[in-house]
Design a protein around this motif. Structure first.
Motif, mmCIF file in Angstrom:
data_model
loop_
_atom_site.group_PDB
_atom_site.id
_atom_site.type_symbol
_atom_site.label_atom_id
_atom_site.label_comp_id
_atom_site.label_asym_id
_atom_site.label_seq_id
_atom_site.Cartn_x
_atom_site.Cartn_y
_atom_site.Cartn_z
ATOM 1 N N SER A 80 0.853 -1.193 0.000
ATOM 2 C CA SER A 80 0.000 0.000 0.000
ATOM 3 C C SER A 80 0.888 1.242 0.000
ATOM 4 C CB SER A 80 -0.896 -0.004 1.237
ATOM 5 O OG SER A 80 -0.118 0.250 2.376
ATOM 6 N N GLU A 105 2.739 1.871 3.199
ATOM 7 C CA GLU A 105 3.902 1.005 3.415
ATOM 8 C C GLU A 105 5.102 1.477 2.612
ATOM 9 O OE1 GLU A 105 1.384 -3.082 4.222
ATOM 10 O OE2 GLU A 105 2.569 -2.883 2.393
ATOM 11 N N PHE A 158 1.350 3.792 -6.497
ATOM 12 C CA PHE A 158 0.649 2.894 -5.578
ATOM 13 C C PHE A 158 -0.679 3.536 -5.209
ATOM 14 C CE2 PHE A 158 5.179 2.107 -5.218
ATOM 15 C CZ PHE A 158 5.241 0.735 -5.375
ATOM 16 N N SER A 159 -1.089 3.394 -3.956
ATOM 17 C CA SER A 159 -2.367 3.981 -3.577
ATOM 18 C C SER A 159 -2.160 5.315 -2.870
ATOM 19 C CB SER A 159 -3.109 3.019 -2.644
ATOM 20 O OG SER A 159 -2.304 2.720 -1.534
ATOM 21 N N SER A 211 0.723 4.607 8.616
ATOM 22 C CA SER A 211 -0.140 3.484 8.268
ATOM 23 C C SER A 211 -1.500 3.550 8.931
ATOM 24 C CB SER A 211 0.566 2.166 8.597
ATOM 25 O OG SER A 211 1.066 2.202 9.898
#
Lengths: 258, 65
Positions: A64, A67, A145-146, A222
């Protein structure tokens, strides 16, 4: 205040002359940018490496965004800390060795003014470099990524800035004692590493130690809010920085009296 | 493949910038710590780390010239 401005301006001119103003942001930017990019291309890199037997199937979970950014921070924690120490180790030692310090302090200059002009300049330069590179890493993470929300990125940024200020302060502190830049770098890294070691040896006080800043920053990334108390580590780190600055000025006053 | 190139473009540009600045500063310097041609070789051959090494330990910074 006028003297501070003069010294502060001199620091910037010097940083430009030795090109620190250019290479430091560039290097930190490279370190942070390579992490999301190499993570993104990891499957391709593995596919093209020859060390795998034919037919091997590798399935990597896509990390994610949070991360990836946390990985960037820990990359910066190892390589970036060393680079910051290398960039700061020369600032006082060099002036002491080539005699310009003696000439400077034959004028009515306060040691505190001198130390703070150096410290402020270094902090501004490093935090500026970190802001640009963290922003760039965040941008790359968002497109590759996101999405990571701005609020958690912002919090982790502030937390991690404290670690950078601490590294600069420790290096300056050591350089008021030693006369060799290699020794300054070695002792500073030793001090920073022993802080980290202390947190593994005595886990009870680990949440108060500055080495906890990285864990806190990654956790904030996170989850958005940390399970650990933030105030404790903030207070100890700021107190530690203030103590180091105070002792540094006192010690430096003694060493430049002729 | 085009994707890779556009993504890596900033990285390549920064690396190139670092190399050029280190080279210019090394060539224009009156004196370096150690022979100048060795530094030029180091800057060229070791990517990223070469220029950093030059900037950190290669420059001779005397305040009074």
């Amino acid at each position: 205040m006028k003297r501070f401005n003069v010294l502060f301006h001199k620091e910037w001119v010097e940083a430009w002359r030795e090109k620190k103003l250019v290479w430091l942001p560039a290097v930190i930017l490279l370190v942070t940018l390579l992490q999301p990019i190499s993570l993104y291309f990891m499957p391709t890199i593995l596919e093209n490496s020859n060390s795998l037997p034919p037919g091997a199937v590798i399935e990597l979970p896509i990390p994610s965004g949070a991360e990836v950014l946390a990985g960037t921070l820990s990359q910066l924690h190892t390589i970036g800390t060393a680079i910051i120490v290398l960039a700061c180790m020369n600032v006082i030692v060099q002036e002491r060795n080539n005699g310009s310090l003696m000439q400077l302090f034959s004028r009515p200059v306060n040691t505190a003014t001198y130390i703070f002009s150096k410290w402020t300049m270094l902090v501004m330069l490093h935090l500026g470099a970190f802001t640009i590179s963290y922003g760039a890493a965040w941008y790359y993470t968002n497109i590759l990524f996101s999405d990571v929300s701005l609020s958690s990125v912002w919090k982790s940024f502030v937390i991690y800035c404290l670690w950078i200020v601490l590294v600069i302060t420790v290096t300056l502190f050591v350089s008021t004692f030693l006369r060799r830049s290699g020794g300054v770098a070695g002792i500073s890294i030793l001090i920073l590493a022993s802080i980290a070691l202390l947190s593994t040896v005595i886990p009870d006080i680990a949440i108060y130690l500055p080495s906890n800043l990285l864990n806190l920053a990654t956790e904030l990334l996170s989850t958005g809010k940390g399970t650990m108390p933030i105030a404790a580590v903030l207070v100890t780190t700021i107190a530690f920085i203030a103590l180091l600055l105070f002792t540094m000025v006192k010690q430096f006053e003694k060493s430049v009296k002729f | 493949m085009e994707n890779i190139v556009t993504l890596l473009l900033p990285v390549i540009v920064i690396q190139f910038l670092l190399l050029i600045i280190a080279l210019i500063s090394c060539i224009r310097a009156e004196e370096t710590l150690g022979p100048k041609w060795v530094w030029i070789v180091i800057i060229f051959c070791i990517s990223i780390i070469g220029p950093i090494l030059y900037f950190v330990i290669g420059q001779r910074k005397d305040a009074y010239k």
